[in-house]
Design a protein around this motif. Structure first.
Motif, PDB file in Angstrom:
ATOM      1  N   MET A   1      18.867   0.943 -17.138  1.00  0.00           N
ATOM      2  CA  MET A   1      17.855   0.572 -16.184  1.00  0.00           C
ATOM      3  C   MET A   1      18.527   0.220 -14.865  1.00  0.00           C
ATOM      4  O   MET A   1      19.538  -0.454 -14.838  1.00  0.00           O
ATOM      5  CB  MET A   1      17.088  -0.630 -16.733  1.00  0.00           C
ATOM      6  CG  MET A   1      15.842  -0.935 -15.992  1.00  0.00           C
ATOM      7  SD  MET A   1      14.565   0.011 -16.789  1.00  0.00           S
ATOM      8  CE  MET A   1      13.182  -0.451 -15.895  1.00  0.00           C
ATOM      9  N   GLY A   2      17.982   0.682 -13.755  1.00  0.00           N
ATOM     10  CA  GLY A   2      18.507   0.335 -12.452  1.00  0.00           C
ATOM     11  C   GLY A   2      19.617   1.241 -11.976  1.00  0.00           C
ATOM     12  O   GLY A   2      20.247   0.963 -10.964  1.00  0.00           O
ATOM     13  N   ARG A   3      19.906   2.331 -12.680  1.00  0.00           N
ATOM     14  CA  ARG A   3      20.964   3.236 -12.246  1.00  0.00           C
ATOM     15  C   ARG A   3      20.356   4.526 -11.738  1.00  0.00           C
ATOM     16  O   ARG A   3      19.320   4.970 -12.196  1.00  0.00           O
ATOM     17  CB  ARG A   3      21.912   3.533 -13.411  1.00  0.00           C
ATOM     18  CG  ARG A   3      22.642   2.287 -13.825  1.00  0.00           C
ATOM     19  CD  ARG A   3      23.511   2.580 -15.020  1.00  0.00           C
ATOM     20  NE  ARG A   3      24.079   1.345 -15.505  1.00  0.00           N
ATOM     21  CZ  ARG A   3      25.358   1.169 -15.734  1.00  0.00           C
ATOM     22  NH1 ARG A   3      26.193   2.155 -15.572  1.00  0.00           N
ATOM     23  NH2 ARG A   3      25.789   0.021 -16.170  1.00  0.00           N
ATOM     24  N   ARG A   4      21.048   5.098 -10.735  1.00  0.00           N
ATOM     25  CA  ARG A   4      20.564   6.352 -10.159  1.00  0.00           C
ATOM     26  C   ARG A   4      21.679   7.398 -10.231  1.00  0.00           C
ATOM     27  O   ARG A   4      22.861   7.047 -10.213  1.00  0.00           O
ATOM     28  CB  ARG A   4      20.162   6.132  -8.705  1.00  0.00           C
ATOM     29  CG  ARG A   4      18.976   5.180  -8.564  1.00  0.00           C
ATOM     30  CD  ARG A   4      18.580   5.053  -7.151  1.00  0.00           C
ATOM     31  NE  ARG A   4      18.256   6.379  -6.613  1.00  0.00           N
ATOM     32  CZ  ARG A   4      17.243   6.610  -5.806  1.00  0.00           C
ATOM     33  NH1 ARG A   4      16.468   5.637  -5.428  1.00  0.00           N
ATOM     34  NH2 ARG A   4      17.006   7.811  -5.353  1.00  0.00           N
ATOM     35  N   PRO A   5      21.310   8.672 -10.255  1.00  0.00           N
ATOM     36  CA  PRO A   5      22.333   9.713 -10.349  1.00  0.00           C
ATOM     37  C   PRO A   5      23.049   9.994  -9.027  1.00  0.00           C
ATOM     38  O   PRO A   5      24.053  10.705  -9.014  1.00  0.00           O
ATOM     39  CB  PRO A   5      21.534  10.939 -10.812  1.00  0.00           C
ATOM     40  CG  PRO A   5      20.160  10.695 -10.309  1.00  0.00           C
ATOM     41  CD  PRO A   5      19.958   9.214 -10.369  1.00  0.00           C
TER      42      PRO A   5
END
Length: 182
Positions: A1-5
């Protein structure tokens, strides 16, 4: 949760590119939002000001000279806009502007004692007109000690009057500044 690529740099670059490509659209959305939520935004600003009035007052006191200098600079650069603003104020608020002018004249009348020499006072105003006409530079009759000063108030008598260039008088404002000699 809270991570982006994608990384922060890429997101910032993409956001900036979008903003540059859609300046008008973003401005229109902001304008529409302010229009639709005008009452709520005004109430929010009033509430914030009421809760932080001491901060605003402190800021104004600490930065008084800087704010005055900024206003003078803006007025010098925007002479025509300032004149138009004054014209508009007179058109939109004629009663208030007449009242302001009347209050100024009444203050002069109240500050003139019965023993004051009316002929000598009139001579100052005639001299201001004559100097303005001769030099081409507008001149005002200045009260050395302001009639409605914050700390000290003067009288409308010949000893308290002088003729100075209008720009100097406007710069002096409603302050006691005997060092501002022409």
């Amino acid at each position: 949760m809270g991570r982006r690529p994608d990384c922060k740099v890429c997101v910032c670059a993409r956001t900036n590119a979008y903003r540059l490509a859609n300046v008008e659209r973003i401005a229109e959305n902001k304008r529409r939002y302010r229009e639709e939520n005008r009452g709520r935004l005004i109430e929010k600003a009033r509430r914030y000001y009421a809760e932080n009035a001491h901060k605003f007052k402190e800021y104004r006191e600490v930065n008084r000279d800087r704010r005055i200098a900024q206003k003078r600079e803006w007025d010098a650069v925007n002479v025509e806009r300032r004149r138009e603003y004054e014209r508009l104020r007179w058109q939109l608020n004629p009663k208030a502007m007449r009242a302001k002018d009347r209050n100024r004249k009444e203050a002069i009348h109240r500050a003139r004692p019965s023993w004051a020499d009316a002929v000598a006072i009139a001579a100052f105003y005639e001299q201001a007109v004559r100097l303005s006409r001769c030099t081409g530079i507008p001149h005002h009759v200045d009260h050395v000690v302001p009639l409605r000063g914050r700390k000290v108030s003067g009288l409308h008598v010949p000893l308290n009057l002088r003729v100075i260039p209008a720009a100097l008088n406007i710069r002096k404002g409603n302050r006691y500044a005997p060092e501002t000699r022409p």
